[in-house]
Design a protein around this motif. Structure first.
Motif, PDB file in Angstrom:
ATOM      1  N   ARG A 177       0.828  -1.206   0.000  1.00 39.00           N
ATOM      2  CA  ARG A 177       0.000   0.000   0.000  1.00 39.00           C
ATOM      3  C   ARG A 177       0.865   1.260   0.000  1.00 39.00           C
ATOM      4  N   CYS A 178       1.879   1.275   0.844  1.00 37.55           N
ATOM      5  CA  CYS A 178       2.750   2.457   0.935  1.00 37.55           C
ATOM      6  C   CYS A 178       3.605   2.630  -0.313  1.00 37.55           C
ATOM      7  N   ASP A 179       4.033   1.523  -0.920  1.00 39.73           N
ATOM      8  CA  ASP A 179       4.756   1.629  -2.197  1.00 39.73           C
ATOM      9  C   ASP A 179       3.906   2.337  -3.238  1.00 39.73           C
ATOM     10  N   GLU A 180       2.615   2.019  -3.278  1.00 41.28           N
ATOM     11  CA  GLU A 180       1.714   2.636  -4.249  1.00 41.28           C
ATOM     12  C   GLU A 180       1.436   4.099  -3.928  1.00 41.28           C
ATOM     13  N   LEU A 181       1.242   4.404  -2.635  1.00 45.75           N
ATOM     14  CA  LEU A 181       0.870   5.761  -2.231  1.00 45.75           C
ATOM     15  C   LEU A 181       2.043   6.741  -2.194  1.00 45.75           C
ATOM     16  N   TYR A 182       3.252   6.243  -1.947  1.00 42.13           N
ATOM     17  CA  TYR A 182       4.400   7.128  -1.729  1.00 42.13           C
ATOM     18  C   TYR A 182       5.606   6.724  -2.586  1.00 42.13           C
ATOM     19  N   PRO A 183       5.443   6.665  -3.913  1.00 42.80           N
ATOM     20  CA  PRO A 183       6.560   6.239  -4.768  1.00 42.80           C
ATOM     21  C   PRO A 183       7.695   7.253  -4.816  1.00 42.80           C
ATOM     22  N   ASP A 184       7.448   8.479  -4.354  1.00 42.99           N
ATOM     23  CA  ASP A 184       8.432   9.555  -4.419  1.00 42.99           C
ATOM     24  C   ASP A 184       9.294   9.654  -3.161  1.00 42.99           C
ATOM     25  N   LEU A 185       9.122   8.727  -2.198  1.00 43.00           N
ATOM     26  CA  LEU A 185       9.832   8.818  -0.922  1.00 43.00           C
ATOM     27  C   LEU A 185      10.881   7.726  -0.753  1.00 43.00           C
ATOM     28  N   ASP A 186      11.850   8.024   0.109  1.00 39.33           N
ATOM     29  CA  ASP A 186      12.829   7.023   0.548  1.00 39.33           C
ATOM     30  C   ASP A 186      12.465   6.472   1.921  1.00 39.33           C
ATOM     31  N   VAL A 187      11.885   7.329   2.783  1.00 44.46           N
ATOM     32  CA  VAL A 187      11.513   6.957   4.150  1.00 44.46           C
ATOM     33  C   VAL A 187      10.120   7.517   4.439  1.00 44.46           C
ATOM     34  N   LEU A 188       9.245   6.668   4.989  1.00 46.12           N
ATOM     35  CA  LEU A 188       7.935   7.121   5.437  1.00 46.12           C
ATOM     36  C   LEU A 188       7.825   6.867   6.933  1.00 46.12           C
ATOM     37  N   VAL A 189       7.598   7.936   7.688  1.00 44.50           N
ATOM     38  CA  VAL A 189       7.398   7.856   9.133  1.00 44.50           C
ATOM     39  C   VAL A 189       5.895   7.875   9.377  1.00 44.50           C
ATOM     40  N   PHE A 190       5.419   6.969  10.237  1.00 46.64           N
ATOM     41  CA  PHE A 190       3.993   6.935  10.556  1.00 46.64           C
ATOM     42  C   PHE A 190       3.803   6.609  12.027  1.00 46.64           C
ATOM     43  N   GLY A 191       2.581   6.756  12.489  1.00 48.45           N
ATOM     44  CA  GLY A 191       2.250   6.486  13.877  1.00 48.45           C
ATOM     45  C   GLY A 191       0.993   5.661  13.974  1.00 48.45           C
ATOM     46  N   HIS A 192       0.108   6.021  14.877  1.00 45.75           N
ATOM     47  CA  HIS A 192      -1.230   5.487  15.095  1.00 45.75           C
ATOM     48  C   HIS A 192      -1.273   4.194  15.911  1.00 45.75           C
ATOM     49  N   SER A 193      -0.466   3.219  15.592  1.00 48.49           N
ATOM     50  CA  SER A 193      -0.569   1.908  16.250  1.00 48.49           C
ATOM     51  C   SER A 193       0.116   1.857  17.611  1.00 48.49           C
TER      52      SER A 193
END
Length: 175
Positions: A100-116
């Motif tokens: 899912r993240c590969d599809e949504l954020y193809p322009d990034l090297d690192v994605l930081v997330f939270g929630h869990s």
């Protein structure tokens, strides 16, 4: 040039704790960039981080009100030494997250997330690194409250350290 980052999420102040742990404040004052992946709960923490840290990058989370949503984006993008970062609060269920993240954020090297509130460090098939620092104030079902520090050097993340905080008794509200 070496750039140091502090990565936090899900601070939930003042509902889950009255204050941010001193160890996290010390880290915030020592690094070049503080990244917060949402669920601040009160704008006072954002104000204080902006006063005490060199640079703050943050997003709003699902528990953040209109005051924080007016000041912060849902998704933030920034670059440190040619490393393209993104920050978002939610990425959905853990199952299928990488794809899912590969599809949504193809322009990034690192994605930081939270929630869990669950620390996470994986790399997708396309090379996108996914990082969740857990929470420094609300461990939920995790053994420890946590946060991350990163070092970026020469166009790459050269160090990622998950820090465990000692158990807290003062300032923590029970569920």
């Amino acid at each position: 040039m070496v750039t140091r980052l502090l990565v936090v999420a899900d601070t939930h102040l003042p509902t889950r704790a009255k204050v941010l742990p001193e160890q996290v404040w010390s880290a915030a004052e020592a690094v070049d960039v503080v990244v917060h992946a949402g669920d601040w709960m009160a704008a006072g923490l954002l104000d204080e981080l902006e006063q005490r840290a060199r640079r703050v990058i943050g997003v709003w989370g699902n528990n953040d009100g209109d005051d924080l949503r007016a000041r912060l984006p849902e998704v933030a993008r920034f670059e440190v030494e040619r490393v393209r970062f993104g920050v978002v609060h939610e990425t959905g269920p853990s199952r299928g997250r990488e794809e899912r993240c590969d599809e949504l954020y193809p322009d990034l090297d690192v994605l930081v997330f939270g929630h869990s509130h669950i620390p996470w460090d994986t790399t997708t098939a396309s090379g996108l690194r996914l990082l969740n620092p857990g929470s420094p104030t609300d461990r939920r079902r995790q053994p420890h409250c946590t946060y991350l520090t990163l070092t970026v050097d020469g166009g790459a993340v050269t160090q990622s350290t998950l820090h465990r905080l000692p158990p807290r008794t003062a300032g923590v509200r029970k569920r």
